[in-house]
Write a protein that holds these residues in place. Structure first.
Motif, PDB file in Angstrom:
ATOM      1  N   ASP A  57       1.249  76.679  12.159  1.00 61.91           N
ATOM      2  CA  ASP A  57      -0.187  76.554  12.953  1.00 61.91           C
ATOM      3  C   ASP A  57      -0.819  75.446  13.422  1.00 61.91           C
ATOM      4  O   ASP A  57      -1.115  74.908  14.627  1.00 61.91           O
ATOM      5  CB  ASP A  57      -1.292  77.466  12.557  1.00 61.91           C
ATOM      6  N   GLN A  60       1.514  73.673  16.230  1.00 65.51           N
ATOM      7  CA  GLN A  60       1.274  74.368  17.461  1.00 65.51           C
ATOM      8  C   GLN A  60      -0.214  73.869  18.113  1.00 65.51           C
ATOM      9  O   GLN A  60      -0.438  73.544  19.285  1.00 65.51           O
ATOM     10  CB  GLN A  60       1.104  75.824  17.193  1.00 65.51           C
ATOM     11  N   ASN A  61      -1.133  73.571  17.424  1.00 65.38           N
ATOM     12  CA  ASN A  61      -2.463  73.185  17.690  1.00 65.38           C
ATOM     13  C   ASN A  61      -2.708  71.837  17.924  1.00 65.38           C
ATOM     14  O   ASN A  61      -3.252  71.280  18.774  1.00 65.38           O
ATOM     15  CB  ASN A  61      -3.568  73.246  16.514  1.00 65.38           C
ATOM     16  N   ASP A  68       7.196  79.373  19.910  1.00 64.39           N
ATOM     17  CA  ASP A  68       7.208  79.924  18.518  1.00 64.39           C
ATOM     18  C   ASP A  68       8.567  80.615  18.644  1.00 64.39           C
ATOM     19  O   ASP A  68       8.832  81.633  19.059  1.00 64.39           O
ATOM     20  CB  ASP A  68       6.138  80.995  18.396  1.00 64.39           C
ATOM     21  N   LYS A  71       7.801  81.147  13.199  1.00 66.29           N
ATOM     22  CA  LYS A  71       6.664  80.542  12.556  1.00 66.29           C
ATOM     23  C   LYS A  71       6.942  80.963  11.087  1.00 66.29           C
ATOM     24  O   LYS A  71       6.478  80.319  10.222  1.00 66.29           O
ATOM     25  CB  LYS A  71       5.466  80.883  13.173  1.00 66.29           C
TER      26      LYS A  71
END
Length: 275
Positions: A57, A60-61, A68, A71
């Motif tokens: 996460d 991705q941020n 994805d 994940k």
């Protein structure tokens, strides 16, 4: 840093951008796997994989363009200037049930991540800022010995993922390495179980073998290990089929087929399958 200069500038720039951004946010980030192996061997680099302590996460941020692709297994694709980079969280695989993939993973550190990989030469890390190679499994020694050896017990690695028996042959052909004795014995033992793997994955490995410089040797290894009899019995059946010596002094049909791969230096997928 001299090692990094062997990477195409655009590819290197994108990879280092990812590493630096991960580091700026308190994460460890290392080049991992095939890129480290190929840098040490002086081979061309086509992609750079990055292993990190950052959770999926967070990855991705931190980046604008991500994909994805798994994940739950810690894998995110980060796209920099249209170039994809696989960014994987350090992990430990937990229990394989189907001979193909782990039931689940736990996120860990780089040592545990190295120990869950397939072959020692694929389990190396590189610290991009210093050029230090991190080796928990004896991969550098096996590079010097030109050996394909599993990380840990061969039967454990192949029981986890049966496709690894074909990957052993593929890396031996691509790198012109030998397969370590115990690893080779386990390849033969697990050959009858290869069909636990999907045909799509088997096809992809087979094509990589047939397109490698060692394709002729690859066919011989597939026959020797018993894999060819399982995945392509009609090709295995060529072994021992004699030909008129006045027209084919090279030997039987299987030898003739292997010779065609040796003589066809430029191969496409279609031509390789046609041979």
């Amino acid at each position: 840093m001299e090692l990094l200069n062997r990477i195409d500038p655009k590819l290197r720039s994108g990879a280092l951008f990812i590493v630096r951004r991960l580091q700026e946010h308190g994460n460890k980030a290392l080049f991992a796997g095939g890129v480290v192996r190929d840098l040490l061997l002086g081979r061309p680099i086509s992609d750079v994989d990055i292993a990190t302590s950052a959770l999926p996460d967070e990855v991705q941020n931190l980046f604008e363009h991500t994909v994805d692709v798994g994940k739950e297994f810690g894998v995110v694709i980060v796209v920099i200037d249209s170039t994809p980079f696989e960014v994987t969280t350090f992990r430990k695989d937990v229990e394989y049930m189907d001979g193909r993939h782990p039931v689940r993973v736990t996120f860990s550190d780089e040592r545990e991540d190295a120990l869950r990989r397939d072959f020692t030469v694929n389990a190396l890390f590189l610290e991009p800022d210093t050029g230090q190679v991190i080796d928990y499994v004896g991969g550098r020694k096996d590079l010097d010995l030109r050996l394909i050896r599993t990380v840990g017990a061969p039967e454990d690695r192949f029981d986890e993922d049966k496709l690894r028996i074909m990957r052993a042959i593929r890396f031996a052909c691509q790198l012109d390495f030998q397969i370590e004795e115990q690893t080779m014995a386990a390849v033969k033992k697990f050959a009858p179980q290869i069909l636990q793997v999907s045909w799509e994955r088997i096809r992809d490995e087979l094509i990589k073998i047939l397109l490698s410089p060692g394709a002729s040797r690859g066919l011989a290894l597939l026959l020797e290990t018993g894999i060819l009899e399982v995945i392509l019995p009609e090709v295995a059946a060529m072994d021992g089929v004699e030909q008129p010596p006045e027209f084919h002094p090279e030997g039987d049909v299987f030898t003739h087929t292997r010779l065609m791969f040796e003589l066809s230096k430029e191969r496409s997928e279609a031509l390789a399958l046609g041979i």
